[in-house]
Design an enzyme around this catalytic site. Structure first.
Site, PDB file in Angstrom:
ATOM      1  N   ASN A  14      58.436  -1.543  33.300  1.00 59.43           N
ATOM      2  CA  ASN A  14      58.320  -1.613  31.836  1.00 59.43           C
ATOM      3  C   ASN A  14      57.337  -2.700  31.414  1.00 59.43           C
ATOM      4  OD1 ASN A  14      60.069   0.288  30.158  1.00 59.43           O
ATOM      5  ND2 ASN A  14      61.485  -0.338  31.788  1.00 59.43           N
ATOM      6  N   MET A  87      68.385  -8.655  33.421  1.00 48.05           N
ATOM      7  CA  MET A  87      69.740  -8.190  33.707  1.00 48.05           C
ATOM      8  C   MET A  87      70.838  -9.225  33.440  1.00 48.05           C
ATOM      9  SD  MET A  87      68.849  -5.187  34.193  1.00 48.05           S
ATOM     10  CE  MET A  87      70.112  -4.139  34.861  1.00 48.05           C
ATOM     11  N   ARG A  88      70.559 -10.203  32.608  1.00 53.53           N
ATOM     12  CA  ARG A  88      71.608 -11.169  32.246  1.00 53.53           C
ATOM     13  C   ARG A  88      71.966 -11.022  30.768  1.00 53.53           C
ATOM     14  NH1 ARG A  88      72.431 -15.371  35.915  1.00 53.53           N
ATOM     15  NH2 ARG A  88      70.976 -15.013  37.616  1.00 53.53           N
ATOM     16  N   ILE A  89      73.184 -11.414  30.467  1.00 55.07           N
ATOM     17  CA  ILE A  89      73.606 -11.389  29.063  1.00 55.07           C
ATOM     18  C   ILE A  89      73.212 -12.719  28.433  1.00 55.07           C
ATOM     19  CG2 ILE A  89      75.607 -11.323  27.535  1.00 55.07           C
ATOM     20  CD1 ILE A  89      76.890  -9.421  29.659  1.00 55.07           C
ATOM     21  N   LEU A  90      72.423 -12.635  27.371  1.00 56.99           N
ATOM     22  CA  LEU A  90      71.965 -13.859  26.713  1.00 56.99           C
ATOM     23  C   LEU A  90      73.076 -14.405  25.821  1.00 56.99           C
ATOM     24  CD1 LEU A  90      68.393 -12.547  25.925  1.00 56.99           C
ATOM     25  CD2 LEU A  90      68.908 -14.519  27.393  1.00 56.99           C
ATOM     26  N   ASN A 104      65.088  -5.113  23.221  1.00 54.74           N
ATOM     27  CA  ASN A 104      65.492  -4.770  24.582  1.00 54.74           C
ATOM     28  C   ASN A 104      65.340  -3.264  24.775  1.00 54.74           C
ATOM     29  OD1 ASN A 104      66.765  -5.368  27.141  1.00 54.74           O
ATOM     30  ND2 ASN A 104      68.613  -4.412  26.336  1.00 54.74           N
ATOM     31  N   HIS A 106      67.076  -0.027  26.953  1.00 53.77           N
ATOM     32  CA  HIS A 106      68.255   0.347  27.736  1.00 53.77           C
ATOM     33  C   HIS A 106      68.123   1.811  28.147  1.00 53.77           C
ATOM     34  CE1 HIS A 106      72.309   0.020  29.249  1.00 53.77           C
ATOM     35  NE2 HIS A 106      72.583   1.177  28.669  1.00 53.77           N
ATOM     36  N   GLU A 171      60.879   5.523  28.865  1.00 49.91           N
ATOM     37  CA  GLU A 171      60.989   4.093  28.526  1.00 49.91           C
ATOM     38  C   GLU A 171      59.602   3.490  28.365  1.00 49.91           C
ATOM     39  OE1 GLU A 171      63.635   1.638  30.926  1.00 49.91           O
ATOM     40  OE2 GLU A 171      64.651   3.424  31.638  1.00 49.91           O
TER      41      GLU A 171
END
Ligand code: GAR
Length: 217
Positions: A14, A87-90, A104, A106, A171
């Site tokens: 991406n 791949m982390r949650i902010l 983002n 998805h 995407e």
């Protein structure tokens, strides 16, 4: 030209789609910096190949990780942050700093199949249509106001990989387009909804015949 900061954890296709759209002047933007929580992310290599500063930001301490990323983004005058396979949650702290300026991608039609391996989730659930979504990030993962969606058919003989590959190609269209719409000032957040102001369309220029794109593409 819009200055974009990209967060990526993995192979970075991406990111590559964004870089290509910038270099071909399909969008009026430039990638100012790429940040990764993964030292070995191929995304970092891709960025460097294009002369873009690419930084591994250690993530053992989440707060420090986010503070360091924030500092780097500000230092590079970033106007839009793009999660491209980050791949982390902010944390709410980071999101508050960037709300309205952080998007983002998805690989599912949200709110279906949030979280990891959305393509496998879709396949196992037996849906006939899945796809991808771009959205502004908010304090809940895969939750913020939706910008664009595109629907991709699930085929009887699809594997996780074949489905993921077909979604990925789409995407690579809707993510640069979402940046384009942001750059043109066409995205207006109204609560949960994103109003897309009238303007040009990519439908006739860049679309696959069997994909159904939401308005604004
Ligand atoms: C993409 O499919 C992206 O949608 C997904 O990770 C992949 C990254 O691929 N993101 C998420 O699942 C976020 N919840 P890439 O590194 O080749 O761009």
């Amino acid at each position: 030209m819009l200055k974009v900061g990209v967060l990526a954890s993995g192979r970075g296709t991406n990111l590559q789609a964004i870089i290509d759209a910038c270099e071909k002047k399909i969008i009026n933007a430039e990638v100012a910096i790429v940040l990764s929580d993964n030292e070995k992310a191929f995304a970092l290599e891709r960025a460097r190949k294009h002369g873009i500063e690419a930084v591994y930001v250690e993530a053992k301490d989440k707060r420090k990780h986010e503070e360091n990323m924030h500092e780097l983004l500000v230092k590079h005058d970033v106007e839009l942050v793009v999660g491209a396979g980050y791949m982390r949650i902010l944390s709410p702290w980071f999101i508050k700093k960037w709300y309205g300026k952080i998007i983002n991608i998805h690989p599912a039609l949200l709110p279906s199949f949030k979280g990891i391996d959305a393509q496998r989730q879709a396949l196992e659930y037996g849906v006939k249509l899945t796809g991808c979504t771009t959205h502004f990030m908010d304090e809940m993962p895969d939750h913020g106001p939706i910008i664009l969606q595109a629907a991709v058919k699930v085929r009887d003989d699809d594997t996780r990989e074949s489905l993921a590959d077909r979604i990925l190609k789409v995407e690579h269209q809707i993510l640069p387009r979402s940046i384009d719409l942001f750059e043109k000032g066409r995205l207006v957040i109204e609560g949960r909804k994103v109003k897309i102001l009238p303007g040009d369309s990519w439908l006739t220029k860049y679309s696959y015949p069997d994909v159904f794109y939401s308005d604004g593409y």
